[in-house]
Design a protein around this motif. Structure first.
Motif, PDB file in Angstrom:
ATOM      1  N   CYS A   1       7.545  -2.152  -6.906  1.00  0.00           N
ATOM      2  CA  CYS A   1       7.132  -2.964  -5.766  1.00  0.00           C
ATOM      3  C   CYS A   1       7.461  -4.413  -6.072  1.00  0.00           C
ATOM      4  CB  CYS A   1       5.636  -2.784  -5.515  1.00  0.00           C
ATOM      5  SG  CYS A   1       5.046  -3.591  -4.016  1.00  0.00           S
TER       6      CYS A   1
ATOM      7  N   GLU B   1       2.296   1.726  -3.476  1.00  0.00           N
ATOM      8  CA  GLU B   1       1.261   2.236  -4.378  1.00  0.00           C
ATOM      9  C   GLU B   1       1.085   3.741  -4.196  1.00  0.00           C
ATOM     10  OE1 GLU B   1      -1.616  -1.752  -4.493  1.00  0.00           O
ATOM     11  OE2 GLU B   1      -2.148  -0.027  -3.248  1.00  0.00           O
ATOM     12  N   TRP B   2       1.014   4.178  -2.936  1.00  0.00           N
ATOM     13  CA  TRP B   2       0.801   5.604  -2.663  1.00  0.00           C
ATOM     14  C   TRP B   2       1.947   6.429  -3.214  1.00  0.00           C
ATOM     15  CZ3 TRP B   2       2.885   9.874  -0.452  1.00  0.00           C
ATOM     16  CH2 TRP B   2       2.012  10.935  -0.150  1.00  0.00           C
ATOM     17  N   LEU B   3       3.173   5.978  -2.992  1.00  0.00           N
ATOM     18  CA  LEU B   3       4.322   6.700  -3.546  1.00  0.00           C
ATOM     19  C   LEU B   3       4.223   6.793  -5.060  1.00  0.00           C
ATOM     20  CD1 LEU B   3       7.522   5.407  -1.686  1.00  0.00           C
ATOM     21  CD2 LEU B   3       6.323   7.582  -1.338  1.00  0.00           C
TER      22      LEU B   3
ATOM     23  N   PHE C   1       1.596   6.663  -7.198  1.00  0.00           N
ATOM     24  CA  PHE C   1       0.634   7.588  -7.814  1.00  0.00           C
ATOM     25  C   PHE C   1       0.787   9.005  -7.307  1.00  0.00           C
ATOM     26  CE2 PHE C   1      -2.280   5.489  -4.582  1.00  0.00           C
ATOM     27  CZ  PHE C   1      -2.554   6.604  -3.797  1.00  0.00           C
ATOM     28  N   HIS C   2       1.254   9.170  -6.073  1.00  0.00           N
ATOM     29  CA  HIS C   2       1.399  10.518  -5.537  1.00  0.00           C
ATOM     30  C   HIS C   2       2.556  11.268  -6.197  1.00  0.00           C
ATOM     31  CE1 HIS C   2       0.531  13.567  -2.474  1.00  0.00           C
ATOM     32  NE2 HIS C   2       1.837  13.759  -2.406  1.00  0.00           N
ATOM     33  N   HIS C   3       3.587  10.534  -6.589  1.00  0.00           N
ATOM     34  CA  HIS C   3       4.768  11.168  -7.182  1.00  0.00           C
ATOM     35  C   HIS C   3       4.897  10.875  -8.669  1.00  0.00           C
ATOM     36  CE1 HIS C   3       6.532  12.731  -3.474  1.00  0.00           C
ATOM     37  NE2 HIS C   3       6.101  11.622  -2.889  1.00  0.00           N
TER      38      HIS C   3
ATOM     39  N   GLY D   1       0.821  -1.219   0.000  1.00  0.00           N
ATOM     40  CA  GLY D   1       0.000   0.000   0.000  1.00  0.00           C
ATOM     41  C   GLY D   1       0.847   1.258   0.000  1.00  0.00           C
ATOM     42  N   PHE D   2       1.942   1.242   0.750  1.00  0.00           N
ATOM     43  CA  PHE D   2       2.824   2.407   0.784  1.00  0.00           C
ATOM     44  C   PHE D   2       3.477   2.621  -0.573  1.00  0.00           C
ATOM     45  CE2 PHE D   2       6.997   4.386   1.712  1.00  0.00           C
ATOM     46  CZ  PHE D   2       6.521   5.601   2.185  1.00  0.00           C
TER      47      PHE D   2
END
Length: 244
Positions: A167, A152-154, A156-158, A149-150
């Motif tokens: 991953c 994934e967040w990195l 799409f956020h960046h 999950g972390f």
């Protein structure tokens, strides 16, 4: 100038092999670990580091930046695995989460946004357990889900910042960690196969890196019919209990 790569868990297994693969690509590589049971990859610099604390992660990255310069490729490969169940104490949960999740969080906190602005790479070594779960350790399965999950967040956020996120989710690898999940040994791949899969994904710009067709097939079943997936995992759990 060669790119600077920092590989945690670089003293053995997958991490050491990834360090060797990056060296072969001409990177300047720092292999960080608490111990180096398999020795230091030839050409890499060994750095004794503890990624289970924020201070340890910061000291590690500060050391690399002072000696090699800014990090271009960060491979968060250090991992922890041991048997756990729902009755396991808070101390076991803290150890598992500190290494399998928070080490990535703390590295990103220290490296971003500069790593993104340089178009650098951030690799999260999670596990197929982060997509499917792990019958032998609740802590391992949950912490690896969090790591996915972390990542994934990195990603799409960046996405607009230039950061390349990968991953890595191997299903079973012939390293010492397979000892707490021996049922994976029969179909396990070598660390070299994992490193090759990661290099191919980095070349192709792919986020998800797997080593077994069964991983994504299992994930498709999980997404299509969650109850079927739970029934399958329940059978696997009973099978492991009978084998114990």
């Amino acid at each position: 100038m060669p790119k600077t790569a920092l590989v945690t868990g670089g003293g053995a297994g997958i991490g050491r092999t990834i360090a060797e693969a990056l060296l072969a690509r001409g990177h300047s590589v720092v292999a960080a670990d608490l111990r180096f049971p398999d020795g230091v990859p030839e050409g890499a610099r060994a750095l004794v580091a503890d990624v289970s604390t924020d201070a340890g992660v910061r000291a590690m990255i500060d050391d690399v930046e002072a000696r090699e310069g800014p990090v271009d490729v960060f491979v968060g490969n250090a991992g922890l695995g041991f048997a756990m169940d729902a009755a396991s104490p808070d101390e076991d949960w803290a150890r598992m989460m500190d290494v399998n999740l928070m080490a990535h969080v703390r590295a990103a906190r220290r490296l971003l946004p500069d790593l993104a602005h340089r178009g650098g790479s951030f690799v999260v070594t999670a596990s197929a357990a982060g997509l499917l779960n792990e019958v032998g350790s609740i802590g391992y399965g949950v912490s690896k889900h969090a790591a996915v999950g972390f990542a994934e967040w990195l990603a799409f956020h960046h996405a607009a910042d230039g950061l390349k996120v990968h991953c890595l989710c191997p299903e079973g690898v012939l390293t010492s960690m397979i000892g707490f999940a021996p049922y994976l040994r029969e179909r396990a791949v070598t660390p070299e196969a994992v490193a090759a899969a990661l290099m191919a994904a980095m070349d192709a710009g792919r986020f998800m890196v797997t080593t077994h067709e069964s991983t994504l097939k299992g994930l498709a079943v999980k997404a299509a019919d969650y109850d079927k997936f739970i029934r399958f995992m329940a059978r696997e759990t009973e099978k492991r209990r009978d084998e114990a």
